[in-house]
Motif scaffolding. Structure first.
Motif, PDB file in Angstrom:
ATOM      1  N   LEU A   1     -10.990 -12.210   3.078  1.00 11.78           N
ATOM      2  CA  LEU A   1     -11.492 -10.864   2.842  1.00 11.78           C
ATOM      3  C   LEU A   1     -11.227 -10.420   1.404  1.00 11.78           C
ATOM      4  CD1 LEU A   1     -12.717  -8.263   4.169  1.00 11.78           C
ATOM      5  CD2 LEU A   1     -10.362  -7.582   4.665  1.00 11.78           C
ATOM      6  N   LEU A   2     -10.088 -10.848   0.851  1.00 10.73           N
ATOM      7  CA  LEU A   2      -9.692 -10.445  -0.499  1.00 10.73           C
ATOM      8  C   LEU A   2     -10.090 -11.465  -1.560  1.00 10.73           C
ATOM      9  CD1 LEU A   2      -6.146  -9.080   0.417  1.00 10.73           C
ATOM     10  CD2 LEU A   2      -8.179  -7.742  -0.124  1.00 10.73           C
ATOM     11  N   HIS A   3     -10.797 -12.521  -1.126  1.00  9.21           N
ATOM     12  CA  HIS A   3     -11.344 -13.538  -2.035  1.00  9.21           C
ATOM     13  C   HIS A   3     -10.253 -14.291  -2.808  1.00  9.21           C
ATOM     14  CE1 HIS A   3     -15.245 -11.768  -1.161  1.00  9.21           C
ATOM     15  NE2 HIS A   3     -14.809 -10.595  -1.558  1.00  9.21           N
ATOM     16  N   VAL A   4      -9.176 -14.629  -2.104  1.00  9.05           N
ATOM     17  CA  VAL A   4      -8.124 -15.460  -2.672  1.00  9.05           C
ATOM     18  C   VAL A   4      -7.729 -16.501  -1.628  1.00  9.05           C
ATOM     19  CG1 VAL A   4      -7.206 -13.632  -4.163  1.00  9.05           C
ATOM     20  CG2 VAL A   4      -6.291 -13.914  -1.853  1.00  9.05           C
ATOM     21  N   SER A   5      -6.964 -17.482  -2.023  1.00  9.00           N
ATOM     22  CA  SER A   5      -6.495 -18.485  -1.069  1.00  9.00           C
ATOM     23  C   SER A   5      -5.307 -17.941  -0.291  1.00  9.00           C
ATOM     24  CB  SER A   5      -6.081 -19.760  -1.800  1.00  9.00           C
ATOM     25  OG  SER A   5      -4.884 -19.542  -2.525  1.00  9.00           O
ATOM     26  N   PRO A   6      -5.052 -18.448   0.926  1.00  6.88           N
ATOM     27  CA  PRO A   6      -3.880 -17.990   1.688  1.00  6.88           C
ATOM     28  C   PRO A   6      -2.572 -18.176   0.935  1.00  6.88           C
ATOM     29  CG  PRO A   6      -5.385 -19.191   3.114  1.00  6.88           C
ATOM     30  CD  PRO A   6      -5.898 -19.379   1.715  1.00  6.88           C
ATOM     31  N   ASP A   7      -2.441 -19.310   0.225  1.00  6.25           N
ATOM     32  CA  ASP A   7      -1.210 -19.544  -0.530  1.00  6.25           C
ATOM     33  C   ASP A   7      -1.042 -18.520  -1.647  1.00  6.25           C
ATOM     34  OD1 ASP A   7      -0.548 -21.687   1.040  1.00  6.25           O
ATOM     35  OD2 ASP A   7      -1.287 -23.204  -0.353  1.00  6.25           O
ATOM     36  N   HIS A   8      -2.141 -18.199  -2.322  1.00  2.35           N
ATOM     37  CA  HIS A   8      -2.073 -17.217  -3.403  1.00  2.35           C
ATOM     38  C   HIS A   8      -1.678 -15.847  -2.853  1.00  2.35           C
ATOM     39  CE1 HIS A   8      -3.109 -15.386  -7.293  1.00  2.35           C
ATOM     40  NE2 HIS A   8      -3.625 -14.390  -6.570  1.00  2.35           N
TER      41      HIS A   8
ATOM     42  N   PRO B   1      10.365  -5.350  -9.455  1.00  2.00           N
ATOM     43  CA  PRO B   1       9.305  -5.420 -10.452  1.00  2.00           C
ATOM     44  C   PRO B   1       8.457  -6.668 -10.246  1.00  2.00           C
ATOM     45  CG  PRO B   1      11.398  -4.847 -11.481  1.00  2.00           C
ATOM     46  CD  PRO B   1      11.702  -5.225 -10.048  1.00  2.00           C
ATOM     47  N   ALA B   2       7.172  -6.500 -10.355  1.00  2.00           N
ATOM     48  CA  ALA B   2       6.260  -7.617 -10.157  1.00  2.00           C
ATOM     49  C   ALA B   2       5.033  -7.406 -11.029  1.00  2.00           C
ATOM     50  CB  ALA B   2       5.836  -7.717  -8.687  1.00  2.00           C
ATOM     51  N   ALA B   3       4.279  -8.475 -11.216  1.00  4.20           N
ATOM     52  CA  ALA B   3       3.065  -8.382 -12.019  1.00  4.20           C
ATOM     53  C   ALA B   3       2.093  -7.402 -11.376  1.00  4.20           C
ATOM     54  CB  ALA B   3       2.433  -9.762 -12.140  1.00  4.20           C
ATOM     55  N   SER B   4       1.337  -6.698 -12.213  1.00  5.50           N
ATOM     56  CA  SER B   4       0.409  -5.701 -11.691  1.00  5.50           C
ATOM     57  C   SER B   4      -0.611  -6.326 -10.753  1.00  5.50           C
ATOM     58  CB  SER B   4      -0.303  -4.998 -12.842  1.00  5.50           C
ATOM     59  OG  SER B   4      -1.018  -5.926 -13.644  1.00  5.50           O
ATOM     60  N   SER B   5      -1.016  -7.565 -11.015  1.00  5.71           N
ATOM     61  CA  SER B   5      -1.981  -8.234 -10.135  1.00  5.71           C
ATOM     62  C   SER B   5      -1.381  -8.480  -8.757  1.00  5.71           C
ATOM     63  CB  SER B   5      -2.444  -9.552 -10.757  1.00  5.71           C
ATOM     64  OG  SER B   5      -1.338 -10.414 -10.987  1.00  5.71           O
ATOM     65  N   ASP B   6      -0.088  -8.810  -8.712  1.00  6.69           N
ATOM     66  CA  ASP B   6       0.583  -9.008  -7.425  1.00  6.69           C
ATOM     67  C   ASP B   6       0.684  -7.693  -6.659  1.00  6.69           C
ATOM     68  OD1 ASP B   6       0.941 -11.673  -7.965  1.00  6.69           O
ATOM     69  OD2 ASP B   6       3.016 -11.457  -8.642  1.00  6.69           O
ATOM     70  N   LEU B   7       1.024  -6.615  -7.357  1.00 11.43           N
ATOM     71  CA  LEU B   7       1.136  -5.313  -6.711  1.00 11.43           C
ATOM     72  C   LEU B   7      -0.214  -4.862  -6.165  1.00 11.43           C
ATOM     73  CD1 LEU B   7       3.457  -3.442  -9.233  1.00 11.43           C
ATOM     74  CD2 LEU B   7       4.056  -4.196  -6.932  1.00 11.43           C
ATOM     75  N   ARG B   8      -1.248  -5.054  -6.948  1.00 13.89           N
ATOM     76  CA  ARG B   8      -2.576  -4.639  -6.505  1.00 13.89           C
ATOM     77  C   ARG B   8      -3.001  -5.421  -5.271  1.00 13.89           C
ATOM     78  NH1 ARG B   8      -7.781  -6.351  -7.136  1.00 13.89           N
ATOM     79  NH2 ARG B   8      -9.383  -4.736  -7.093  1.00 13.89           N
ATOM     80  N   LEU B   9      -2.809  -6.745  -5.284  1.00 14.31           N
ATOM     81  CA  LEU B   9      -3.198  -7.569  -4.148  1.00 14.31           C
ATOM     82  C   LEU B   9      -2.358  -7.226  -2.924  1.00 14.31           C
ATOM     83  CD1 LEU B   9      -5.094  -9.806  -3.235  1.00 14.31           C
ATOM     84  CD2 LEU B   9      -3.396 -11.486  -4.005  1.00 14.31           C
ATOM     85  N   SER B  10      -1.070  -6.966  -3.139  1.00 15.91           N
ATOM     86  CA  SER B  10      -0.197  -6.597  -2.023  1.00 15.91           C
ATOM     87  C   SER B  10      -0.646  -5.289  -1.396  1.00 15.91           C
ATOM     88  CB  SER B  10       1.250  -6.474  -2.521  1.00 15.91           C
ATOM     89  OG  SER B  10       2.093  -5.967  -1.510  1.00 15.91           O
ATOM     90  N   ARG B  11      -1.000  -4.303  -2.226  1.00 17.10           N
ATOM     91  CA  ARG B  11      -1.452  -3.021  -1.693  1.00 17.10           C
ATOM     92  C   ARG B  11      -2.756  -3.178  -0.904  1.00 17.10           C
ATOM     93  NH1 ARG B  11       0.351  -1.041  -6.703  1.00 17.10           N
ATOM     94  NH2 ARG B  11      -1.757  -1.019  -7.562  1.00 17.10           N
ATOM     95  N   LEU B  12      -3.684  -3.986  -1.433  1.00 16.44           N
ATOM     96  CA  LEU B  12      -4.955  -4.202  -0.741  1.00 16.44           C
ATOM     97  C   LEU B  12      -4.731  -4.898   0.600  1.00 16.44           C
ATOM     98  CD1 LEU B  12      -7.242  -5.302  -3.719  1.00 16.44           C
ATOM     99  CD2 LEU B  12      -7.404  -3.182  -2.389  1.00 16.44           C
ATOM    100  N   PHE B  13      -3.832  -5.883   0.616  1.00 16.75           N
ATOM    101  CA  PHE B  13      -3.526  -6.584   1.867  1.00 16.75           C
ATOM    102  C   PHE B  13      -2.968  -5.618   2.900  1.00 16.75           C
ATOM    103  CE2 PHE B  13       0.092  -8.308   4.288  1.00 16.75           C
ATOM    104  CZ  PHE B  13      -0.621  -9.046   5.222  1.00 16.75           C
ATOM    105  N   ARG B  14      -1.986  -4.802   2.496  1.00 13.04           N
ATOM    106  CA  ARG B  14      -1.361  -3.878   3.450  1.00 13.04           C
ATOM    107  C   ARG B  14      -2.330  -2.794   3.908  1.00 13.04           C
ATOM    108  NH1 ARG B  14       4.011  -2.087   0.618  1.00 13.04           N
ATOM    109  NH2 ARG B  14       2.860  -2.650  -1.262  1.00 13.04           N
ATOM    110  N   LEU B  15      -3.240  -2.407   3.020  1.00 11.59           N
ATOM    111  CA  LEU B  15      -4.247  -1.420   3.399  1.00 11.59           C
ATOM    112  C   LEU B  15      -5.133  -1.967   4.517  1.00 11.59           C
ATOM    113  CD1 LEU B  15      -5.788   1.253   2.928  1.00 11.59           C
ATOM    114  CD2 LEU B  15      -7.129   0.043   1.195  1.00 11.59           C
ATOM    115  N   HIS B  16      -5.664  -3.178   4.319  1.00 12.14           N
ATOM    116  CA  HIS B  16      -6.537  -3.779   5.325  1.00 12.14           C
ATOM    117  C   HIS B  16      -5.750  -4.150   6.594  1.00 12.14           C
ATOM    118  CE1 HIS B  16     -10.204  -3.977   2.960  1.00 12.14           C
ATOM    119  NE2 HIS B  16      -9.522  -4.455   1.946  1.00 12.14           N
ATOM    120  N   ALA B  17      -4.575  -4.723   6.410  1.00  9.59           N
ATOM    121  CA  ALA B  17      -3.783  -5.164   7.560  1.00  9.59           C
ATOM    122  C   ALA B  17      -3.298  -3.983   8.389  1.00  9.59           C
ATOM    123  CB  ALA B  17      -2.597  -6.002   7.091  1.00  9.59           C
TER     124      ALA B  17
END
Length: 314
Positions: free
Chosen positions: A227-234, A195-211
């Motif tokens: 590309l996703l408008h966030v910092s690498p650490d985030h 289980p994770a925050a919805s924002s984390d899941l959304r960002l993870s899905r977008l990353f895997r889609l592009h990657a």
């Protein structure tokens, strides 16, 4: 479905849906139709083995499959059947991810927001699920799905392929939704998403889609973060919280999977494989392979090739 022309970087042409279709169902006797034929998925696929035994090779892994069993394949994966008995029968349910589109109730589409987070579709490996407890239910669902597809689809004018019109998708999508729910119960508990925050899941899905689309470019995590408008650490924190894995580790897995495919499926010289995977040299590629696997490219090729090799390379 059909094989489509591919650029030189493709191992074999992708198998894609025709005529704008987003879902199809087909049933076949493996021994009669499929032995030795190489497929590269251009969609998500659920392979239901309802009878017999067969040997499946997928991305360098070998599986001895006995019915009842469910095999889940992700877009880009390469597989073939190498052996089967007379009773071996499979039903293939293929679908495009965008058939599950959020916020489009007017189309009658179900919203499965976490499709890519289900413990079923793993780009870096094949989900092979024994289905003894759910066998009767899944067998009936796949059979109904195949029957309804034949009733609702229309001839495409290309051999025996049929196309399911968009306005008829709702019925089969309902069956698919239930099949996915049943299949998820077969996965071991440790495979379930954390289980994770919805924002984390959304960002993870977008990353895997592009990657997933650009893994061979070997872009750094910072490029995807930009590309996703966030910092690498985030991005790193979000992907780790959602998947338990860092973006860098995920990218390495995709690259290693593609390297194995090329070594096992083609007769390409190692120098060419290294170049197409954007390594500076064959020696750098060989060192990387040894670090990742403990084997040389030649050893991987010898162990995994067999009848997989595509004559002439690509």
């Amino acid at each position: 479905m059909t094989h489509v022309a591919s650029p030189t970087s493709e191992l074999v042409p992708k198998t894609v849906l025709q005529g704008g279709a987003r879902l199809f169902a087909a049933s076949y006797v493996i021994r009669n139709a499929e032995l030795g034929r190489i497929w590269r998925c251009g969609f998500h696929a659920l392979l239901w083995l309802s009878g017999g035994e067969a040997t499946l090779h997928c991305d360098g892994e070998r599986f001895e499959v006995r019915a009842p069993a469910l095999i889940c394949l992700s877009p880009g994966q390469v597989y073939r059947w190498s052996a089967a008995d007379d009773a071996s029968r499979a039903t293939l349910l293929g679908f495009e991810a965008d058939i599950f589109t959020a916020g489009r109730a007017q189309d009658g589409l179900l919203d499965v927001a976490l499709l890519h987070d289900l413990p079923l579709f793993r780009p870096g490996g094949t989900a092979m699920l024994a289905a003894a407890q759910n066998a009767a239910t899944l067998d009936r669902l796949f059979d109904l799905c195949r029957q309804r597809y034949r009733q609702l689809s229309v001839p495409s004018g290309r051999q025996s392929w049929r196309v399911l019109p968009r306005h008829q998708e709702g019925v089969l999508l309902g069956y698919l939704h239930v099949i996915l729910a049943e299949a998820a119960t077969l996965a071991p508990a440790q495979a379930l998403p954390v289980p994770a925050a919805s924002s984390d899941l959304r960002l993870s899905r977008l990353f895997r889609l592009h990657a997933g689309q650009r893994a061979l470019e070997r872009l750094p995590v910072a490029a995807y973060a930009e590309l996703l408008h966030v910092s690498p650490d985030h991005l790193t924190r979000a992907v780790r919280r959602a998947t338990g894995q860092t973006p860098s580790a995920w990218l390495q897995e995709q690259l290693l999977t593609e390297a194995r495919r090329r070594l096992a499926l083609t007769a390409q010289p190692v120098e060419q494989v290294a170049e197409e995977l954007n390594f500076a040299s064959a020696s750098q590629f060989s060192r990387w392979i040894r670090v990742q696997t403990g084997q040389t490219p030649r050893q991987i090729r010898q162990q995994g090739s067999g009848n997989w090799t595509v004559p002439g390379g690509l």
